[in-house]
Design a protein around this motif. Structure first.
Motif, PDB file in Angstrom:
ATOM      1  N   TYR A  30       0.811  -1.225   0.000  1.00 43.03           N
ATOM      2  CA  TYR A  30       0.000   0.000   0.000  1.00 43.03           C
ATOM      3  C   TYR A  30       0.843   1.273   0.000  1.00 43.03           C
ATOM      4  O   TYR A  30       0.444   2.296   0.545  1.00 43.03           O
ATOM      5  N   PHE A  31       2.013   1.241  -0.626  1.00 51.38           N
ATOM      6  CA  PHE A  31       2.857   2.445  -0.688  1.00 51.38           C
ATOM      7  C   PHE A  31       2.192   3.568  -1.462  1.00 51.38           C
ATOM      8  O   PHE A  31       2.457   4.736  -1.214  1.00 51.38           O
ATOM      9  N   TYR A  32       1.308   3.229  -2.391  1.00 46.31           N
ATOM     10  CA  TYR A  32       0.668   4.258  -3.210  1.00 46.31           C
ATOM     11  C   TYR A  32      -0.261   5.161  -2.404  1.00 46.31           C
ATOM     12  O   TYR A  32      -0.653   6.224  -2.869  1.00 46.31           O
ATOM     13  N   VAL A  33      -0.612   4.790  -1.174  1.00 47.86           N
ATOM     14  CA  VAL A  33      -1.493   5.634  -0.354  1.00 47.86           C
ATOM     15  C   VAL A  33      -0.728   6.493   0.648  1.00 47.86           C
ATOM     16  O   VAL A  33      -1.334   7.245   1.404  1.00 47.86           O
ATOM     17  N   ASN A  34       0.597   6.409   0.651  1.00 51.52           N
ATOM     18  CA  ASN A  34       1.386   7.162   1.635  1.00 51.52           C
ATOM     19  C   ASN A  34       1.084   8.653   1.634  1.00 51.52           C
ATOM     20  O   ASN A  34       0.931   9.266   2.695  1.00 51.52           O
ATOM     21  N   SER A  35       0.981   9.266   0.472  1.00 50.63           N
ATOM     22  CA  SER A  35       0.731  10.707   0.417  1.00 50.63           C
ATOM     23  C   SER A  35      -0.632  11.051   1.013  1.00 50.63           C
ATOM     24  O   SER A  35      -0.777  12.064   1.703  1.00 50.63           O
ATOM     25  N   LEU A  36      -1.614  10.198   0.801  1.00 51.65           N
ATOM     26  CA  LEU A  36      -2.937  10.439   1.364  1.00 51.65           C
ATOM     27  C   LEU A  36      -2.918  10.276   2.882  1.00 51.65           C
ATOM     28  O   LEU A  36      -3.520  11.066   3.612  1.00 51.65           O
ATOM     29  N   ILE A  37      -2.198   9.300   3.365  1.00 47.89           N
ATOM     30  CA  ILE A  37      -2.078   9.088   4.811  1.00 47.89           C
ATOM     31  C   ILE A  37      -1.369  10.263   5.466  1.00 47.89           C
ATOM     32  O   ILE A  37      -1.791  10.758   6.518  1.00 47.89           O
ATOM     33  N   GLN A  38      -0.311  10.733   4.827  1.00 52.01           N
ATOM     34  CA  GLN A  38       0.407  11.898   5.372  1.00 52.01           C
ATOM     35  C   GLN A  38      -0.486  13.132   5.403  1.00 52.01           C
ATOM     36  O   GLN A  38      -0.478  13.886   6.376  1.00 52.01           O
ATOM     37  N   MET A  39      -1.270  13.332   4.354  1.00 49.98           N
ATOM     38  CA  MET A  39      -2.179  14.468   4.326  1.00 49.98           C
ATOM     39  C   MET A  39      -3.224  14.333   5.433  1.00 49.98           C
ATOM     40  O   MET A  39      -3.560  15.304   6.116  1.00 49.98           O
ATOM     41  N   GLY A  40      -3.728  13.125   5.634  1.00 49.65           N
ATOM     42  CA  GLY A  40      -4.719  12.872   6.671  1.00 49.65           C
ATOM     43  C   GLY A  40      -4.168  13.077   8.069  1.00 49.65           C
ATOM     44  O   GLY A  40      -4.902  13.405   9.000  1.00 49.65           O
ATOM     45  N   ALA A  41      -2.868  12.909   8.233  1.00 45.37           N
ATOM     46  CA  ALA A  41      -2.243  13.149   9.538  1.00 45.37           C
ATOM     47  C   ALA A  41      -2.118  14.645   9.820  1.00 45.37           C
ATOM     48  O   ALA A  41      -2.087  15.056  10.975  1.00 45.37           O
ATOM     49  N   ARG A  42      -2.075  15.452   8.766  1.00 42.80           N
ATOM     50  CA  ARG A  42      -1.933  16.905   8.923  1.00 42.80           C
ATOM     51  C   ARG A  42      -3.264  17.630   9.017  1.00 42.80           C
ATOM     52  O   ARG A  42      -3.353  18.684   9.635  1.00 42.80           O
ATOM     53  N   LYS A  43      -4.304  17.086   8.383  1.00 44.78           N
ATOM     54  CA  LYS A  43      -5.586  17.785   8.363  1.00 44.78           C
ATOM     55  C   LYS A  43      -6.712  16.788   8.162  1.00 44.78           C
ATOM     56  O   LYS A  43      -6.480  15.641   7.798  1.00 44.78           O
ATOM     57  N   HIS A  44      -7.925  17.240   8.407  1.00 42.95           N
ATOM     58  CA  HIS A  44      -9.090  16.411   8.113  1.00 42.95           C
ATOM     59  C   HIS A  44      -9.231  16.318   6.602  1.00 42.95           C
ATOM     60  O   HIS A  44      -9.190  17.329   5.913  1.00 42.95           O
ATOM     61  N   LEU A  45      -9.379  15.112   6.107  1.00 42.44           N
ATOM     62  CA  LEU A  45      -9.512  14.926   4.669  1.00 42.44           C
ATOM     63  C   LEU A  45     -10.903  15.345   4.204  1.00 42.44           C
ATOM     64  O   LEU A  45     -11.900  15.090   4.873  1.00 42.44           O
ATOM     65  N   GLU A  46     -10.939  15.992   3.074  1.00 47.50           N
ATOM     66  CA  GLU A  46     -12.185  16.390   2.421  1.00 47.50           C
ATOM     67  C   GLU A  46     -12.380  15.498   1.203  1.00 47.50           C
ATOM     68  O   GLU A  46     -11.432  14.877   0.724  1.00 47.50           O
TER      69      GLU A  46
END
Length: 77
Positions: A30-46
């Motif tokens: 699941y390396f392809y989701v790393n950027s989404l996980i990092q974004m989710g750690a910084r802010k609430h995902l929209e």
């Protein structure tokens, strides 16, 4: 019966799904989701932060494959 039009035009995509171009190693871990996980750690995902569903996972395609496999198991009476 549900009619799934195989010749229907493709859905317009706004954000491509990285899973479609990920190699087997990336998919396995699941390396392809790393950027989404990092974004989710910084802010609430929209909704706008998420990518579109992979073409192979669209409901019409999945249903068509399901129906084909189901027909293969039908009792030839």
């Amino acid at each position: 019966a549900i009619d799934v039009d195989a010749d229907a035009p493709p859905v317009t995509r706004q954000r491509w799904c990285p899973e479609e171009r990920a190699n087997w190693f990336s998919k396995c871990y699941y390396f392809y989701v790393n950027s989404l996980i990092q974004m989710g750690a910084r802010k609430h995902l929209e909704q706008s932060d998420l990518w579109d569903i992979a073409t192979s996972d669209e409901a019409a395609r999945v249903f068509r494959r399901f129906r084909e496999k189901l027909q293969e198991t039908a009792d030839p009476v």
